[in-house]
Write a protein that holds these residues in place. Structure first.
Motif, PDB file in Angstrom:
ATOM      1  N   ALA A  33       0.833  -1.211   0.000  1.00  0.00           N
ATOM      2  CA  ALA A  33       0.000   0.000   0.000  1.00  0.00           C
ATOM      3  C   ALA A  33       0.865   1.258   0.000  1.00  0.00           C
ATOM      4  CB  ALA A  33      -0.923  -0.012   1.216  1.00  0.00           C
ATOM      5  N   SER A  34       1.924   1.275   0.804  1.00  0.00           N
ATOM      6  CA  SER A  34       2.774   2.468   0.832  1.00  0.00           C
ATOM      7  C   SER A  34       3.515   2.651  -0.489  1.00  0.00           C
ATOM      8  CB  SER A  34       3.752   2.414   2.000  1.00  0.00           C
ATOM      9  OG  SER A  34       4.694   1.388   1.818  1.00  0.00           O
ATOM     10  N   ALA A  35       3.882   1.560  -1.140  1.00  0.00           N
ATOM     11  CA  ALA A  35       4.553   1.676  -2.436  1.00  0.00           C
ATOM     12  C   ALA A  35       3.608   2.248  -3.494  1.00  0.00           C
ATOM     13  CB  ALA A  35       5.082   0.315  -2.882  1.00  0.00           C
ATOM     14  N   ILE A  36       2.368   1.787  -3.490  1.00  0.00           N
ATOM     15  CA  ILE A  36       1.395   2.303  -4.470  1.00  0.00           C
ATOM     16  C   ILE A  36       1.093   3.775  -4.201  1.00  0.00           C
ATOM     17  CG2 ILE A  36      -1.013   2.114  -5.230  1.00  0.00           C
ATOM     18  CD1 ILE A  36      -0.716  -0.946  -4.812  1.00  0.00           C
ATOM     19  N   ILE A  37       0.825   4.087  -2.929  1.00  0.00           N
ATOM     20  CA  ILE A  37       0.528   5.484  -2.573  1.00  0.00           C
ATOM     21  C   ILE A  37       1.739   6.369  -2.861  1.00  0.00           C
ATOM     22  CG2 ILE A  37       0.060   7.032  -0.631  1.00  0.00           C
ATOM     23  CD1 ILE A  37      -1.627   4.695   0.549  1.00  0.00           C
ATOM     24  N   GLY A  38       2.915   5.908  -2.508  1.00  0.00           N
ATOM     25  CA  GLY A  38       4.125   6.686  -2.761  1.00  0.00           C
ATOM     26  C   GLY A  38       4.371   6.920  -4.234  1.00  0.00           C
ATOM     27  N   PHE A  39       4.147   5.888  -5.049  1.00  0.00           N
ATOM     28  CA  PHE A  39       4.348   6.036  -6.485  1.00  0.00           C
ATOM     29  C   PHE A  39       3.361   7.041  -7.067  1.00  0.00           C
ATOM     30  CE2 PHE A  39       3.353   4.867 -10.870  1.00  0.00           C
ATOM     31  CZ  PHE A  39       4.600   4.982 -11.443  1.00  0.00           C
ATOM     32  N   ILE A  40       2.096   6.922  -6.679  1.00  0.00           N
ATOM     33  CA  ILE A  40       1.081   7.840  -7.218  1.00  0.00           C
ATOM     34  C   ILE A  40       1.366   9.276  -6.779  1.00  0.00           C
ATOM     35  CG2 ILE A  40      -1.375   8.454  -7.094  1.00  0.00           C
ATOM     36  CD1 ILE A  40      -1.956   5.419  -6.989  1.00  0.00           C
ATOM     37  N   TYR A  41       1.663   9.472  -5.503  1.00  0.00           N
ATOM     38  CA  TYR A  41       1.945  10.826  -5.010  1.00  0.00           C
ATOM     39  C   TYR A  41       3.220  11.389  -5.649  1.00  0.00           C
ATOM     40  CZ  TYR A  41       2.399  14.776  -1.869  1.00  0.00           C
ATOM     41  OH  TYR A  41       2.505  16.040  -1.365  1.00  0.00           O
ATOM     42  N   GLY A  42       4.236  10.566  -5.760  1.00  0.00           N
ATOM     43  CA  GLY A  42       5.472  11.018  -6.401  1.00  0.00           C
ATOM     44  C   GLY A  42       5.274  11.340  -7.866  1.00  0.00           C
TER      45      GLY A  42
ATOM     46  N   ILE B  90       2.392  12.389  -9.230  1.00  0.00           N
ATOM     47  CA  ILE B  90       1.602  13.620  -9.325  1.00  0.00           C
ATOM     48  C   ILE B  90       2.465  14.839  -9.033  1.00  0.00           C
ATOM     49  CG2 ILE B  90      -0.278  14.911  -8.212  1.00  0.00           C
ATOM     50  CD1 ILE B  90      -1.742  12.208  -7.914  1.00  0.00           C
ATOM     51  N   THR B  91       3.280  14.773  -7.999  1.00  0.00           N
ATOM     52  CA  THR B  91       4.118  15.923  -7.632  1.00  0.00           C
ATOM     53  C   THR B  91       5.420  15.978  -8.418  1.00  0.00           C
ATOM     54  OG1 THR B  91       5.180  14.695  -5.839  1.00  0.00           O
ATOM     55  CG2 THR B  91       3.209  15.967  -5.287  1.00  0.00           C
ATOM     56  N   GLU B  92       5.703  14.944  -9.173  1.00  0.00           N
ATOM     57  CA  GLU B  92       6.927  14.824  -9.963  1.00  0.00           C
ATOM     58  C   GLU B  92       8.172  14.927  -9.088  1.00  0.00           C
ATOM     59  OE1 GLU B  92       6.749  17.609 -13.211  1.00  0.00           O
ATOM     60  OE2 GLU B  92       4.942  16.692 -14.030  1.00  0.00           O
ATOM     61  N   GLN B  93       8.106  14.326  -7.927  1.00  0.00           N
ATOM     62  CA  GLN B  93       9.214  14.294  -6.980  1.00  0.00           C
ATOM     63  C   GLN B  93       9.439  12.847  -6.534  1.00  0.00           C
ATOM     64  OE1 GLN B  93      11.173  16.834  -5.747  1.00  0.00           O
ATOM     65  NE2 GLN B  93      10.210  18.120  -7.324  1.00  0.00           N
ATOM     66  N   PHE B  94      10.537  12.248  -6.993  1.00  0.00           N
ATOM     67  CA  PHE B  94      10.831  10.869  -6.620  1.00  0.00           C
ATOM     68  C   PHE B  94      11.141  10.747  -5.127  1.00  0.00           C
ATOM     69  CE2 PHE B  94      13.782   7.259  -6.180  1.00  0.00           C
ATOM     70  CZ  PHE B  94      12.938   6.254  -6.620  1.00  0.00           C
ATOM     71  N   GLY B  95      11.639  11.807  -4.535  1.00  0.00           N
ATOM     72  CA  GLY B  95      11.967  11.797  -3.115  1.00  0.00           C
ATOM     73  C   GLY B  95      10.757  11.502  -2.240  1.00  0.00           C
ATOM     74  N   TRP B  96       9.591  12.043  -2.611  1.00  0.00           N
ATOM     75  CA  TRP B  96       8.381  11.767  -1.834  1.00  0.00           C
ATOM     76  C   TRP B  96       8.007  10.291  -1.907  1.00  0.00           C
ATOM     77  CZ3 TRP B  96       6.479  14.386   1.896  1.00  0.00           C
ATOM     78  CH2 TRP B  96       6.701  15.754   1.967  1.00  0.00           C
ATOM     79  N   THR B  97       8.233   9.673  -3.036  1.00  0.00           N
ATOM     80  CA  THR B  97       7.971   8.238  -3.166  1.00  0.00           C
ATOM     81  C   THR B  97       8.835   7.461  -2.182  1.00  0.00           C
ATOM     82  OG1 THR B  97       7.467   8.519  -5.511  1.00  0.00           O
ATOM     83  CG2 THR B  97       8.007   6.293  -4.769  1.00  0.00           C
ATOM     84  N   VAL B  98      10.102   7.804  -2.117  1.00  0.00           N
ATOM     85  CA  VAL B  98      11.017   7.120  -1.211  1.00  0.00           C
ATOM     86  C   VAL B  98      10.624   7.363   0.241  1.00  0.00           C
ATOM     87  CG1 VAL B  98      13.415   6.988  -0.448  1.00  0.00           C
ATOM     88  CG2 VAL B  98      12.900   7.167  -2.878  1.00  0.00           C
ATOM     89  N   TYR B  99      10.263   8.604   0.590  1.00  0.00           N
ATOM     90  CA  TYR B  99       9.871   8.921   1.967  1.00  0.00           C
ATOM     91  C   TYR B  99       8.624   8.149   2.390  1.00  0.00           C
ATOM     92  CZ  TYR B  99      13.125  12.839   1.752  1.00  0.00           C
ATOM     93  OH  TYR B  99      14.243  13.614   1.623  1.00  0.00           O
ATOM     94  N   ILE B 100       7.656   8.056   1.501  1.00  0.00           N
ATOM     95  CA  ILE B 100       6.408   7.355   1.837  1.00  0.00           C
ATOM     96  C   ILE B 100       6.667   5.862   1.987  1.00  0.00           C
ATOM     97  CG2 ILE B 100       4.113   6.752   0.952  1.00  0.00           C
ATOM     98  CD1 ILE B 100       4.000   9.611  -0.215  1.00  0.00           C
ATOM     99  N   VAL B 101       7.480   5.285   1.123  1.00  0.00           N
ATOM    100  CA  VAL B 101       7.803   3.859   1.244  1.00  0.00           C
ATOM    101  C   VAL B 101       8.595   3.600   2.522  1.00  0.00           C
ATOM    102  CG1 VAL B 101       9.099   1.959   0.208  1.00  0.00           C
ATOM    103  CG2 VAL B 101       7.665   3.387  -1.222  1.00  0.00           C
ATOM    104  N   MET B 102       9.513   4.495   2.868  1.00  0.00           N
ATOM    105  CA  MET B 102      10.272   4.327   4.116  1.00  0.00           C
ATOM    106  C   MET B 102       9.366   4.464   5.336  1.00  0.00           C
ATOM    107  SD  MET B 102      13.944   6.168   3.125  1.00  0.00           S
ATOM    108  CE  MET B 102      13.895   7.130   4.565  1.00  0.00           C
TER     109      MET B 102
END
Length: 101
Positions: A30-39, A41-53
């Motif tokens: 779930a965190s990987a999916i949410i992180g990927f979608i949010y990252g 949308i915002t075009e920031q890969f860092g947010w994807t990593v933060y959400i997965v962590m």
């Protein structure tokens, strides 16, 4: 002081292990999916990593300690039997029969 640490239960039963594994995988997915979608949308890969962590940290907090929900189905062990544990002598064993071809 050591008695306090020894009183903390450190075991999980098999059903609890299965539940912990399912919770761990569900939170990570779930965190990987949410992180990927949010990252995305915002075009920031860092947010994807933060959400997965953050999902990893949450799943570790929920599944690594042996919470009481993981100890609901303990195994019922057989009592220890002292007699009858001796091995048979080779002369007491019956010879194996081989299948005829």
């Amino acid at each position: 002081m050591l008695n306090i640490f020894r009183s903390i239960p450190t075991h999980m039963d098999y059903k609890g292990q299965k539940l912990a594994e399912q919770i761990f995988q569900g939170i990570i997915l779930a965190s990987a999916i949410i992180g990927f979608i949010y990252g995305y949308i915002t075009e920031q890969f860092g947010w994807t990593v933060y959400i997965v962590m953050a999902g990893f940290a949450l799943s570790c907090l929920l599944t690594l300690p042996p919470w009481p929900m993981y100890r609901r189905s303990p195994l019922k062990w057989l009592p220890v039997q002292e007699s009858g544990t001796e091995e048979k002598k080779p002369a007491d064993r019956k010879p194996k029969r081989h299948a005829k071809s």
